[in-house]
Design an enzyme around this catalytic site. Structure first.
Site, PDB file in Angstrom:
ATOM      1  CG  ASN A  85      -1.654   1.246   1.475  1.00 17.81           C
ATOM      2  OD1 ASN A  85      -1.784   2.066   0.557  1.00 17.81           O
ATOM      3  ND2 ASN A  85      -2.168   1.438   2.685  1.00 17.81           N
ATOM      4  CD1 TRP A  86       3.732   1.254  -2.675  1.00 18.25           C
ATOM      5  CD2 TRP A  86       3.572   2.244  -4.689  1.00 18.25           C
ATOM      6  NE1 TRP A  86       4.523   0.560  -3.560  1.00 18.25           N
ATOM      7  CE2 TRP A  86       4.450   1.145  -4.800  1.00 18.25           C
ATOM      8  CE3 TRP A  86       3.312   3.009  -5.826  1.00 18.25           C
ATOM      9  CZ2 TRP A  86       5.073   0.798  -5.999  1.00 18.25           C
ATOM     10  CZ3 TRP A  86       3.934   2.672  -7.021  1.00 18.25           C
ATOM     11  CH2 TRP A  86       4.807   1.575  -7.102  1.00 18.25           C
ATOM     12  CE  LYS A  87       0.138   3.291   4.783  1.00 16.86           C
ATOM     13  NZ  LYS A  87       0.176   3.400   6.218  1.00 16.86           N
ATOM     14  CG  HIS A 144      -5.663   1.738   5.193  1.00 16.05           C
ATOM     15  ND1 HIS A 144      -5.180   2.763   5.982  1.00 16.05           N
ATOM     16  CD2 HIS A 144      -4.660   0.833   5.087  1.00 16.05           C
ATOM     17  CE1 HIS A 144      -3.924   2.478   6.324  1.00 16.05           C
ATOM     18  NE2 HIS A 144      -3.589   1.314   5.798  1.00 16.05           N
ATOM     19  CD  GLU A 147      -2.731   5.488   6.776  1.00 15.71           C
ATOM     20  OE1 GLU A 147      -2.717   5.584   5.541  1.00 15.71           O
ATOM     21  OE2 GLU A 147      -1.827   4.919   7.429  1.00 15.71           O
ATOM     22  CD  GLU A 158      -3.088  -2.648   7.236  1.00 19.22           C
ATOM     23  OE1 GLU A 158      -1.976  -2.826   6.733  1.00 19.22           O
ATOM     24  OE2 GLU A 158      -3.788  -1.665   6.994  1.00 19.22           O
ATOM     25  N   GLY A 189       2.868   2.251  10.616  1.00 20.51           N
ATOM     26  CA  GLY A 189       3.798   3.368  10.432  1.00 20.51           C
ATOM     27  C   GLY A 189       4.527   3.765  11.700  1.00 20.51           C
ATOM     28  CB  SER A 206       5.767  -1.786  11.613  1.00 23.42           C
ATOM     29  OG  SER A 206       5.341  -0.466  11.904  1.00 23.42           O
ATOM     30  N   GLY A 223       3.133  -1.199   4.114  1.00 22.47           N
ATOM     31  CA  GLY A 223       3.088   0.217   3.759  1.00 22.47           C
ATOM     32  C   GLY A 223       4.480   0.712   3.403  1.00 22.47           C
ATOM     33  N   GLY A 224       5.152   1.362   4.367  1.00 17.11           N
ATOM     34  CA  GLY A 224       6.446   2.008   4.134  1.00 17.11           C
ATOM     35  C   GLY A 224       7.463   1.131   3.400  1.00 17.11           C
TER      36      GLY A 224
HETATM   37  P1  PGA Z   1       3.179   0.328   7.456  1.00 16.51           P
HETATM   38  O1  PGA Z   1       1.685   0.510   6.868  1.00 16.51           O
HETATM   39  O2  PGA Z   1       3.732  -0.955   6.871  1.00 16.51           O
HETATM   40  O3  PGA Z   1       3.927   1.530   6.965  1.00 16.51           O
HETATM   41  O4  PGA Z   1       3.068   0.253   8.930  1.00 16.51           O
HETATM   42  C1  PGA Z   1       0.821  -0.586   6.666  1.00 16.51           C
HETATM   43  C2  PGA Z   1      -0.506  -0.125   6.107  1.00 16.51           C
HETATM   44  O5  PGA Z   1      -1.008   0.926   6.549  1.00 16.51           O
HETATM   45  O6  PGA Z   1      -1.107  -0.770   5.229  1.00 16.51           O
END
Ligand code: PGA
Length: 251
Positions: free
Chosen positions: A10-12, A96, A98, A168, A174, A214, A235-236
């Site tokens: 997930n590149w956000k 998600h 967020e 998640e 993050g 993470s 994500g990251g």
């Molecule tokens: P993260 O994000 O790996 O940067 O913690 C995961 C996500 O929100 O899908």
């Protein structure tokens, strides 16, 4: 436990079209025969660049990070399922954390989004997870059960539809804090039992349940070797081609 192994990124709000082309130029995981399903969720604006530049790589499916349930209309800033399919994506993240916590998305909206996806053949990846406060208050099970049960309301018209679930925990997204494999296994077992109550037996077993929060090359192998964890949503660490390739290779 699902037969399917899934590695999703997930590149956000990262990687515009140019950075997307660079990612695909460099993404070259060395996958064995049991290659996982690879999915990347770039920003919608970068989908065309991803479709163009993914050729010649191991098969990478594409998805969007959010979707609207209406087919078209006056919904400024939104994307419909048919547009997304037309643009070459086959998956959508739904709910998600967020979207839920920054943009106020509700369980009811998540169900509408799931319903719109499955009605037209876009595979939803339903995200659920508790906040630190909810976890400390002993409400983990109650929260993730409620979120998944609500999302499953969206399947009423297509009870056998293909979808995925991502657990998640909000406190692990993050932050560098990863749930332990035991934490993930416990939450995934709760989610699997919700699926067993709501769906036909075979269907409930085949839905992949991914862990996210993470995930990095250094911890992906341990998480993926946990029986209850069918894949990871990253994500990251999915932004860098080399790091995402290492994660894909840890299946
Ligand atoms: P993260 O994000 O790996 O940067 O913690 C995961 C996500 O929100 O899908």
């Amino acid at each position: 436990m699902s037969e399917q192994r899934v590695i999703a990124g997930n590149w956000k709000m990262h990687h515009g079209p140019s950075a997307t082309r660079t990612f695909f130029r460099d993404f070259a995981p060395d996958l064995g025969e049991s290659a996982p399903t690879l999915i990347i969720f770039p920003p919608a604006l970068s989908l065309a660049a991803a479709v163009e530049s993914r050729g010649g790589r191991p098969e990478v499916h594409l998805g969007v990070q959010n979707i609207h349930w209406e087919e078209k209309g006056a919904f400024t800033g939104e994307l419909s399922v048919s547009m997304v399919l037309d643009a070459g994506a086959t998956y959508a993240l739904v709910g998600h954390s967020e979207r839920r916590h920054v943009f106020g998305e509700t369980d009811g909206e998540v169900a509408l989004k799931v319903g719109a996806c499955v009605a037209s053949g876009l595979t939803p990846v339903v995200c659920v997870g508790e906040t630190l406060e909810e976890r400390r208050g002993g409400r983990l099970e109650e929260v993730i059960e409620r979120q998944l049960e609500a999302a499953l309301e969206g399947l009423t018209a297509r009870p056998g539809a293909h979808f995925m679930v991502a657990y998640e925990p909000v406190w692990a997204i993050g932050t560098g804090e990863t749930a332990t494999p035991e934490d993930a296994a416990g939450a995934h077992a709760v989610l699997r039992s919700v699926l067993r109550k709501a769906l036909a037996e075979d269907h409930a077993e085949e839905v992949p349940i991914l862990y996210g929060g993470s995930v990095k090359p250094g911890n992906a192998g341990e998480l993926l070797s946990t029986a209850e964890v069918d894949g990871v949503l990253v994500g990251g660490a999915s932004l860098d081609a080399e790091s995402f390739a290492r994660i894909a290779e840890s299946v």
